[in-house]
Structures are given as C-alpha cells and as structure tokens.
Design an enzyme around this catalytic site. Structure first.
Site, PDB file in Angstrom:
ATOM      1  N   SER A   1       0.542  -1.008  -0.158  1.00 59.39           N
ATOM      2  CA  SER A   1      -0.040  -0.091   0.490  1.00 59.39           C
ATOM      3  C   SER A   1       0.736   0.939   0.090  1.00 59.39           C
ATOM      4  CB  SER A   1      -0.763  -0.291   1.318  1.00 59.39           C
ATOM      5  OG  SER A   1      -1.663   1.148   0.857  1.00 59.39           O
TER       6      SER A   1
ATOM      7  N   ASP B   1      -9.923  -6.057  -4.900  1.00 57.73           N
ATOM      8  CA  ASP B   1      -9.324  -4.581  -3.698  1.00 57.73           C
ATOM      9  C   ASP B   1     -10.049  -3.133  -3.518  1.00 57.73           C
ATOM     10  OD1 ASP B   1      -8.020  -2.049  -2.953  1.00 57.73           O
ATOM     11  OD2 ASP B   1      -5.767  -3.013  -3.234  1.00 57.73           O
TER      12      ASP B   1
ATOM     13  N   HIS C   1      -8.072  -5.497  -0.431  1.00 58.65           N
ATOM     14  CA  HIS C   1      -7.275  -4.634   0.133  1.00 58.65           C
ATOM     15  C   HIS C   1      -6.336  -5.344   1.121  1.00 58.65           C
ATOM     16  CE1 HIS C   1      -4.155  -0.808  -0.352  1.00 58.65           C
ATOM     17  NE2 HIS C   1      -4.788  -0.834   0.665  1.00 58.65           N
TER      18      HIS C   1
END
Length: 282
Positions: free
Chosen positions: A152, A221, A249
């Site tokens: 991320s 996601d 995610h």
C-alpha cells in the site's frame, strides 16, 4: 434572481471551505499511526526469534523495528508497511518469509508504534534510508541480496528507496500510483492535483528503478483500484512479474498465502544476483 445568486455564493463558500479543510487536513487523511498504536504481538508469539532494533535517522528521530533472522538466509526482506497500524499488525507475513528462508527487517515509520516523531512524506523517505543503512552498514547485508517489499503506502516508500539504491529486487503489494491519483478516486469533485501537498509518486519512482520488480494486486481491492497495479507493472523495468490476487485490500494476502509464497520464492530465486557475481562486476 437574487435568491439564486445568494445560493450560488453560499455553495461557493461551502466548496471553498471544503477545499481548505482537505488542503490543511491532508496529513490526517493519509497517516493513521494512532490505530492500535501499541505493539500487541511479537514474533515470539508465533515461534520466531527476533531482535528488537532502534535506529536513528539523519534528522534525529528514533525508529523501532524487528530483525527476524533465518539460518543460512537466501535473502533479506526490507519491509515497509501501509498507512495504518504498526509492525505488530503484519504478523501474517513473517511465517511466509521464514518459510522461504529470508531474513526480515521491518520498521515502523516515525510516529508509528514505538518510533518517535510525526509522519511526513520526506520523513518516511528518511526512515527508509535509515533502514537501508542499518541493513547494509550495520548488518553487513549485501545490497544485491536485499528484497525491498512495500504494501500500500509502503509501496511508494519502497519504490522511492529502490530508485536510489541497488537492491536485488522490489516487491509492490496493493500499491497506488500516487497520492493525487488516489485522491481523484476519493474526491472526484475536488481539484486534488492542484491542492495535494503529498506526492508519493510510485509510478515516477519506478521509472528510475533498475532491479527486477514483482507487482501484486487484486481486482477486488476496494481501496486501491486494480488499474493502479496494472499501471505500475507497465512502468516497471524488465524483468518483472504481475501476480493477480484475490480478496480485498487488507485480506488478499490471507486468501492467497500459498500462491504468494510460491510466486515470491520463484521470483526471488530467478532474479536475485549472487553476491560473488555482484562483486566481480564492481
């Protein structure tokens, strides 16, 4: 007509206030160090020995991290996590790296966990450099045997570091192209590219990366769109690989654990430079 004019003025004022709130409050929209800030678990609780490490940055912040060794390690993973929680919330990754025979060094950015200071974009980059120096200078790890891994937000930090150092490989998990691109998705009604005070341009960093790159992303996601992963893959240099994940995610890794292990192990084995070869080239 006058009422309409007044409504337009009122709407304009509300919009301006909203723009100003987003502009000045961006840091709180990006970083969430206060989310379960305590170190709730340690590697010992999953049967892994580790060293609790304190390192200093060039601007005198103190970072906390874990070095988790593996006997006769094939590589060392330098791990940069996302924008919420701390290193104790990444425990699912540790058995994976241990099973593959990799050392792991994972740090908390400034302001996260037990690290001092407050997070900022330039600060997280300094944190990454401090972590790299610790591995290469203090631990004596050969750069070509380091796999920089970013999830991320950590993907932007990892790419920035990989563009400036010479790691053996770069792995990006559920990473975004840039903060303005992400903000466009979240706030399509705001001029985010004009007011963004943060960049975290993973896409731009990738254009200066010279090592092999593995990009992993899920079409499901719900936070970072799948197309971000596709764009990162397109910008990455050869050799490169794309791993399509399943799940959201924050749980794609859990759903795809065995696939992750196989893909990462194969990628690292195929692309990491042998230390003796690297020495001969220098």
């Amino acid at each position: 007509m006058r009422m309409l004019f007044n409504l337009v003025i009122a709407a304009a004022i509300v919009y301006l206030v909203l723009v100003l709130l987003v502009y000045f409050g961006q840091s709180r929209l990006i970083y969430f160090p206060e989310t379960e800030q305590d170190i709730s678990f340690t590697p010992t609780q999953i049967g892994l020995a580790y060293e609790s490490v304190k390192i200093s940055t060039t601007d005198n912040e103190t970072l906390h991290g874990w070095f988790v060794p593996t006997p006769e390690a094939k590589a060392t993973v330098l791990f940069f996590h996302g924008n919420a929680g701390n290193i104790s919330h990444r425990m699912d990754y540790l058995p994976m790296f241990h099973r593959l025979g990799y050392n792991l060094f994972i740090i908390d950015y400034r302001g996260y966990g037990q690290s001092s200071g407050s997070p900022s974009e330039s600060g997280t980059y300094q944190d990454a450099q401090a972590a790299w120096r610790y591995l290469v200078e203090d631990k004596g790890v050969v750069p070509s045997r380091v796999v920089i891994f970013g999830e991320s937000l950590g993907g932007a930090v990892a790419s920035w570091l990989a563009a400036r150092e010479k790691p053996g490989a770069l792995v990006l998990a559920s990473a975004f192209t840039s903060v303005p691109d992400m903000a466009t998705k979240i706030y399509p009604f705001l001029p985010v590219h004009l007011i963004s005070r943060f960049d975290y341009n993973t896409l731009e960093s990738l254009r200066s990366v010279a090592c092999p790159v593995l990009v992993a992303h899920s079409p499901e996601d719900e936070i970072v769109p799948f197309k971000h992963g596709q764009k990162l893959y397109q910008a990455a240099p050869e050799p490169k690989q794309f791993l399509t994940l399943q799940g959201g995610h924050n749980n794609g890794f859990i759903f795809m654990r065995e696939t992750w292990i196989e893909a990462l192990g194969t990628f690292v084995t195929a692309n990491l430079i042998d230390p003796e070869v690297a020495t001969d080239k220098n």
